[in-house]
Write a protein that holds these residues in place. Structure first.
Motif, PDB file in Angstrom:
ATOM      1  N   GLY A  49      -4.861  -5.295 -10.738  1.00  0.00           N
ATOM      2  CA  GLY A  49      -5.635  -5.832  -9.521  1.00  0.00           C
ATOM      3  C   GLY A  49      -5.690  -4.792  -8.560  1.00  0.00           C
ATOM      4  N   LEU A  50      -5.634  -5.354  -7.324  1.00  0.00           N
ATOM      5  CA  LEU A  50      -5.601  -4.749  -6.024  1.00  0.00           C
ATOM      6  C   LEU A  50      -4.272  -3.876  -5.577  1.00  0.00           C
ATOM      7  N   ARG A  51      -4.186  -2.811  -6.303  1.00  0.00           N
ATOM      8  CA  ARG A  51      -2.709  -2.003  -6.149  1.00  0.00           C
ATOM      9  C   ARG A  51      -2.841  -0.604  -5.871  1.00  0.00           C
ATOM     10  N   GLY A  52      -1.901  -0.013  -5.460  1.00  0.00           N
ATOM     11  CA  GLY A  52      -2.041   1.197  -4.901  1.00  0.00           C
ATOM     12  C   GLY A  52      -3.001   1.723  -3.909  1.00  0.00           C
ATOM     13  N   ILE A  53      -3.742   2.840  -4.457  1.00  0.00           N
ATOM     14  CA  ILE A  53      -4.990   3.493  -3.613  1.00  0.00           C
ATOM     15  C   ILE A  53      -5.809   2.394  -3.308  1.00  0.00           C
ATOM     16  N   ARG A  54      -6.235   1.384  -4.361  1.00  0.00           N
ATOM     17  CA  ARG A  54      -6.967   0.294  -4.072  1.00  0.00           C
ATOM     18  C   ARG A  54      -6.793  -0.481  -2.928  1.00  0.00           C
ATOM     19  N   LEU A  55      -5.566  -0.681  -2.887  1.00  0.00           N
ATOM     20  CA  LEU A  55      -5.148  -1.454  -1.627  1.00  0.00           C
ATOM     21  C   LEU A  55      -5.167  -1.015  -0.101  1.00  0.00           C
ATOM     22  N   THR A  56      -4.938   0.378  -0.192  1.00  0.00           N
ATOM     23  CA  THR A  56      -4.923   1.147   0.857  1.00  0.00           C
ATOM     24  C   THR A  56      -6.591   1.280   1.272  1.00  0.00           C
ATOM     25  N   LEU A  57      -7.351   1.490   0.388  1.00  0.00           N
ATOM     26  CA  LEU A  57      -8.792   1.655   0.782  1.00  0.00           C
ATOM     27  C   LEU A  57      -9.372   0.322   1.206  1.00  0.00           C
ATOM     28  N   ALA A  58      -8.838  -0.536   0.569  1.00  0.00           N
ATOM     29  CA  ALA A  58      -9.411  -2.220   1.052  1.00  0.00           C
ATOM     30  C   ALA A  58      -8.885  -2.749   2.283  1.00  0.00           C
ATOM     31  N   ARG A  59      -7.751  -2.213   2.860  1.00  0.00           N
ATOM     32  CA  ARG A  59      -7.232  -2.678   4.131  1.00  0.00           C
ATOM     33  C   ARG A  59      -6.948  -1.313   5.210  1.00  0.00           C
TER      34      ARG A  59
END
Ligand code: PEP
Ligand code: MG
Length: 389
Positions: A163-173
């Motif tokens: 899911g929303l993990r690592g760089i994905r979460l950083t870029l999402a928020r």
């Protein structure tokens, strides 16, 4: 942290709860837990402890020496740090800088509060200065997945590891993660900083992160806060798709670091924390060997530094395999640094590349192990016609 640990021992809890007096031996080296040891076992383990203290003293002698193989190949052995206090151990065992700072531990420690920009900055400065003259590789938050981030995750996920993990979460928020990025960019004035992104799967993530850094730098300029543009940006290689595009990804970054803990989990579809499938978690699976060779080859062909910071790097039995795959930079827990350096100093690197190529054509991880035991001596390749004394 020098605390012996054994994981995945099923059924042990009921045997030890409410029995404060039970003597227990935790043998983290062999992966054994012994309940109610008899006198003979206790004696044996006392001798083992003394022996390991002696070995530690010998290792400390190695820590002063460079990790150079018998035939002159130099390898940088760096340290994985979860808590800033570990930097002392890393220096004691002769690490060539910090190869992975898992910055999410700062978040986990502070939770439910968010760490401030100044708190980030103080730690990054400390790690960078303690690593000199070597670089400090600081990874942006690898939150999400199993490293739960209640404060920033808006929804529950059925399958968080995908899911929303690592760089994905950083870029999402970016609203939340700006604090970290500002501190990282500000830390560039204290020495050699390599910023590393976890869980990269698509090239756009790198581009977006670069744009994020540009925005932050413009902001700092405006505020007249000093920083340097002279830092490296790198990608972790933890997902098979990422490994497959490392020739393309190499155009976008300055270095790679192979996260074998996740790369093995995602490649072999084996949850790294699930004791029921732990025997299927096989670093020597031919697919993993092929991937390692490919990633390191692609990185080096493009002139990039390639490191490896998963647990695979910390097993001295696998050191020849990693060197044979072309690795010249590895990052391991502080206590393993001197062990890996010692192993490198015993080895001839010549011939190991052929050994690994041959291993990657075998059918199973077991065959690979068998082949290695036949063709690997304490000083490197034996019986493959390589030029080794
Ligand atoms: C890895 O996946 O190999 C790695 C070093 O990252 P972590 O163990 O923090 O997931
Ligand atoms: Mg990982």
């Amino acid at each position: 942290m020098s605390i012996p640990a054994v994981l995945g021992v099923s059924g042990i809890r009921p045997k030890i709860v409410d029995q404060a007096e039970v003597p227990i031996i935790v043998d983290g080296t062999e992966g054994r837990v012994i309940l109610w040891p008899d006198e003979e076992t206790l004696q044996r383990y006392r001798r083992k402890c003394e022996e390991s203290e002696r070995q530690e003293l010998q290792l400390l002698e190695t820590s002063l020496l460079a990790a150079v193989s018998k035939d002159g190949v130099e390898v940088k052995v760096m340290a994985n740090i979860d808590l800033p206090e570990e930097i002392g151990e890393a220096q004691r065992f002769g690490a060539a800088g910090v190869g992975l700072y898992r910055s999410e531990f700062l978040y986990i420690e502070k939770s439910p509060e968010m760490p401030t920009e100044e708190e980030h900055l103080a730690i990054y400065r400390h790690l960078i200065e303690a690593s000199a003259p070597h670089p400090a590789i600081i990874r942006t938050y690898d939150l999400g997945g199993r490293k739960i981030a209640r404060e920033v995750m808006e929804t529950r996920e059925a399958n968080p590891v995908l899911g929303l993990r690592g760089i994905r979460l950083t870029l999402a928020r970016p609203d939340i993660f700006r604090t970290q990025v500002r501190a990282l960019i500000r830390a560039t004035v204290f020495g050699e900083l390599w910023i590393m992104l976890p869980m990269v799967t698509i090239v756009e993530e790198i581009r977006q992160f670069r744009a994020f850094c540009e925005e932050v730098m413009a902001e700092l300029e405006e505020e007249e806060i000093p920083f340097s543009r002279d830092f490296k940006l790198g990608s972790m290689v933890e997902v098979p798709a990422t490994a497959m595009i490392t020739d393309i990804l190499a155009r976008e970054v300055d270095f790679f670091s192979i996260g074998t803990n996740d790369l093995i989990q995602y490649s072999l579809a084996v949850d790294r924390n699930n004791e029921h499938v732990s025997d299927l978690y096989r670093p020597l699976h031919p697919a993993i060997l092929r991937m390692l060779t490919q990633v390191i080859g692609n990185g080096r062909a493009a002139g990039l530094e390639v490191s490896l910071c998963g647990e695979m790097g910390a097993d001295p039995e696998l050191t020849p395999v990693l060197l044979g795959a072309g690795l010249r930079r590895v990052s391991v827990s502080p206590r393993q640094v001197a062990t890996i350096k010692r192993r490198i100093r015993e080895l001839h690197v010549e011939g190991l590349d052929r050994l690994v190529r041959d291993c990657a054509t075998l059918s199973t991880g077991e065959e690979v192990r068998e082949f290695l035991s036949q063709h690997l001596g304490p000083a490197g390749v034996v019986g493959l016609g390589a030029n080794v004394d």
